[in-house]
Design an enzyme around this catalytic site. Structure first.
Site, PDB file in Angstrom:
ATOM      1  N   GLY A 116       0.889  -1.131   0.071  1.00  0.00           N
ATOM      2  CA  GLY A 116      -0.049   0.168   0.066  1.00  0.00           C
ATOM      3  C   GLY A 116       0.765   1.352   0.023  1.00  0.00           C
ATOM      4  N   GLY A 117       2.020   1.000   0.441  1.00  0.00           N
ATOM      5  CA  GLY A 117       3.069   2.145   0.272  1.00  0.00           C
ATOM      6  C   GLY A 117       2.732   3.467   1.186  1.00  0.00           C
ATOM      7  N   ILE A 172       0.639  19.448   1.205  1.00  0.00           N
ATOM      8  CA  ILE A 172       1.053  18.832   2.248  1.00  0.00           C
ATOM      9  C   ILE A 172       0.703  19.989   3.442  1.00  0.00           C
ATOM     10  CG2 ILE A 172       2.685  17.752   3.773  1.00  0.00           C
ATOM     11  CD1 ILE A 172       3.582  16.455   0.818  1.00  0.00           C
ATOM     12  N   GLY A 217       7.605  19.319  -0.204  1.00  0.00           N
ATOM     13  CA  GLY A 217       7.632  18.295  -1.189  1.00  0.00           C
ATOM     14  C   GLY A 217       7.983  17.016  -1.047  1.00  0.00           C
ATOM     15  N   ALA A 237      -1.632   9.648  -5.842  1.00  0.00           N
ATOM     16  CA  ALA A 237      -1.764   8.189  -5.687  1.00  0.00           C
ATOM     17  C   ALA A 237      -2.898   7.690  -6.912  1.00  0.00           C
ATOM     18  CB  ALA A 237      -2.693   7.830  -4.335  1.00  0.00           C
ATOM     19  N   HIS A 238      -3.732   8.427  -7.418  1.00  0.00           N
ATOM     20  CA  HIS A 238      -4.583   8.020  -8.510  1.00  0.00           C
ATOM     21  C   HIS A 238      -3.972   8.167  -9.746  1.00  0.00           C
ATOM     22  CE1 HIS A 238      -5.584  12.118  -7.439  1.00  0.00           C
ATOM     23  NE2 HIS A 238      -5.898  12.453  -8.239  1.00  0.00           N
ATOM     24  N   HIS A 242     -31.594  19.063  -6.963  1.00  0.00           N
ATOM     25  CA  HIS A 242     -31.730  20.049  -6.053  1.00  0.00           C
ATOM     26  C   HIS A 242     -32.261  19.555  -4.584  1.00  0.00           C
ATOM     27  CE1 HIS A 242     -32.396  24.078  -4.582  1.00  0.00           C
ATOM     28  NE2 HIS A 242     -33.785  23.569  -4.370  1.00  0.00           N
TER      29      HIS A 242
END
Length: 462
Positions: free
Chosen positions: A43-44, A183, A266, A314-315, A439
């Site tokens: 999963g990292g 971040i 970063g 991630a995506h 609505h």
């Protein structure tokens, strides 16, 4: 190194984060024999040190704010403070459930999972735990780690990274956040909601500097209202310890003191000492260079995720991993349009976008060919109910498609799916304007913005 039939695969993937495990799952689904090697947890970063834990903290922060503000909705409640151990238990429970599910998914696809620190030993082999794994193709997906600035040491005590922030055992009284990108503003938002005094230091002229300038200004206005301080266009020059915390100095002569400093400048690629250069893989500043099909200069090696110089999301890693797996399986693949990737910063208020900024559109098409429209959330019933402020801004090529959607406001991240379709299907404002949005929903704001751009505004105030 040992090498037998049990260690020979169609694909060997080094790194089990978003890009790596997506490549593994899709490749196995397509009938390829796959080995997935990960030195940490499957999963990292996203699952364990990034997307999931930070968003859990942000939701806890939202609950804290809603509790404080409940009287404004006619609900009597008292806010007694943050139980940081309880917050971590909630966060870790979310991570644990997803981690268990992912492990089961990898096992069900009959992927050979290897736990250990792998190293590329040739264009077709990876060595790990004293064994050599051979692949017809290698996929590098070793991810990223928090970066710092030259001469700025992260000690994990008073000067911390996002990794440390996710497991901090207390709510600090005050925090300096070095960096006003995704971040930085997310952690600033969390800590302010938890009760800390927060100051952001950003060298560029705006918070969330990669977003459309209008979105950045709306975020800055909201942060001022929340009491989050920031120094913009202010370059960091150094930090020193004080009796109670740290003192950060800026090149303009200003100084800021706090209990802690979060370094959020970063993330950098994990590529050193892994055999990439020895195998002939071209790199730049540590990033592995790839073409539009995620192919490196070595024919048997591809790379995906934060390791390559594309959007660190991630995506995006998922999409790149799937693209590589399908290419290796012989399917026809289409390069990723990175402008068409949805981007969300989950602070309060949220900042969401897809497509290009107004400035970029003018650069590409000429200022006279760029048209914009805005819809203020003050005119949206559901946003009024939620008591959120913000705006949706559209960028259009004159008489053509919408090329940018930029949104600021609570829950705007949930609207970015439709925005993604609008951009990627090159929709005309008139085409979106004729769609009926339920609505009351916040999705109506997207519809209203397109009504305005199509020349028939409904709830817009002149």
């Amino acid at each position: 190194m040992a090498n037998d039939a049990s260690t020979v695969f169609d694909v060997v993937i080094l790194g089990g984060g978003s890009g790596g495990y997506a490549a593994a799952l899709r490749a196995a689904q397509l009938g390829l024999q796959v080995a997935l090697i990960e030195k940490g947890k499957l999963g990292g970063t996203c699952l364990h040190n990034g997307c999931i834990p930070t968003k859990a903290l942000l939701h806890a922060a939202e609950i804290a704010d809603q509790t404080r503000e409940s009287a404004g909705f006619g609900v009597k409640a008292s806010f007694e403070g943050i139980d940081i151990n309880g917050v971590h238990a909630y966060k870790d429970g979310v991570i644990g459930g997803l981690y268990k599910g992912l492990q089961g998914l990898v096992a069900s696809r009959k992927i050979t999972y290897v736990s250990g620190e792998g190293r590329l030993s040739s264009p077709t082999t990876v060595d790990v735990n004293g064994e050599r794994y051979t692949g017809r193709h290698i996929v590098l997906a070793t991810g990223s780690v928090p970066k710092s600035l030259p001469g700025l040491a992260i000690d994990g005590d008073r000067v911390i990274s996002s990794d440390h922030a996710l497991t901090l055992d207390r709510v600090p009284n005050s925090v300096i956040v070095l960096g006003g990108g995704v971040i930085g503003v997310e952690f600033a938002s969390v800590w302010k909601s938890f009760g800390a005094e927060v100051t952001i230091i950003e060298a560029l002229p705006h918070l969330a500097p990669l977003e459309d300038e209008n979105s950045s200004k709306l975020l800055e206005r909201a942060f001022r209202k929340r009491g989050i301080k920031f120094e913009l266009g202010a370059r960091f020059s150094g930090v020193e310890y004080t009796a109670t915390g740290v003192r950060a100095s800026l090149e303009n002569g200003k100084q800021v003191e706090a209990e802690l400093m979060l370094v959020a400048v970063g993330r950098g690629p994990v590529s050193q000492g892994l055999g990439y250069e020895e195998a002939g893989v071209a790199t730049d500043r540590g990033y592995v260079l790839v073409d539009e099909y995620m192919q490196t200069n070595v024919p048997t090696i591809s790379a995906v995720g934060d390791l390559v110089p594309t959007l660190q999301l991630a995506h995006v890693g998922f999409a790149e991993g799937i693209l590589v797996a399908e290419r290796l399986a012989g399917l026809k693949v289409v390069p990723i349009d990175y402008d068409g990737v949805p981007r969300v910063t989950y602070c309060s208020p949220e900042v969401a976008s897809v497509g290009i900024t107004e400035a970029k559109a003018k650069e590409l098409y000429g200022a006279e060919k760029v048209v914009t429209a805005k819809f203020n959330l003050a005119g949206n019933g559901k946003s009024k109910i939620l008591k959120t402020a913000g705006e949706i801004k559209l960028v259009q090529v004159k008489d053509g498609a919408v090329v940018g959607v930029h949104m600021v406001g609570d829950r705007m991240g949930e609207q970015v799916g439709e925005a993604q379709l609008i951009y990627n299907w090159e929709a005309l404002p008139s085409e979106v304007a004729q769609l009926i949005h339920a609505h009351p929903t916040q999705s109506e704001a997207l519809g209203e913005a397109h009504l305005a751009l199509a020349g028939k505004p409904l709830h817009n105030h002149d």
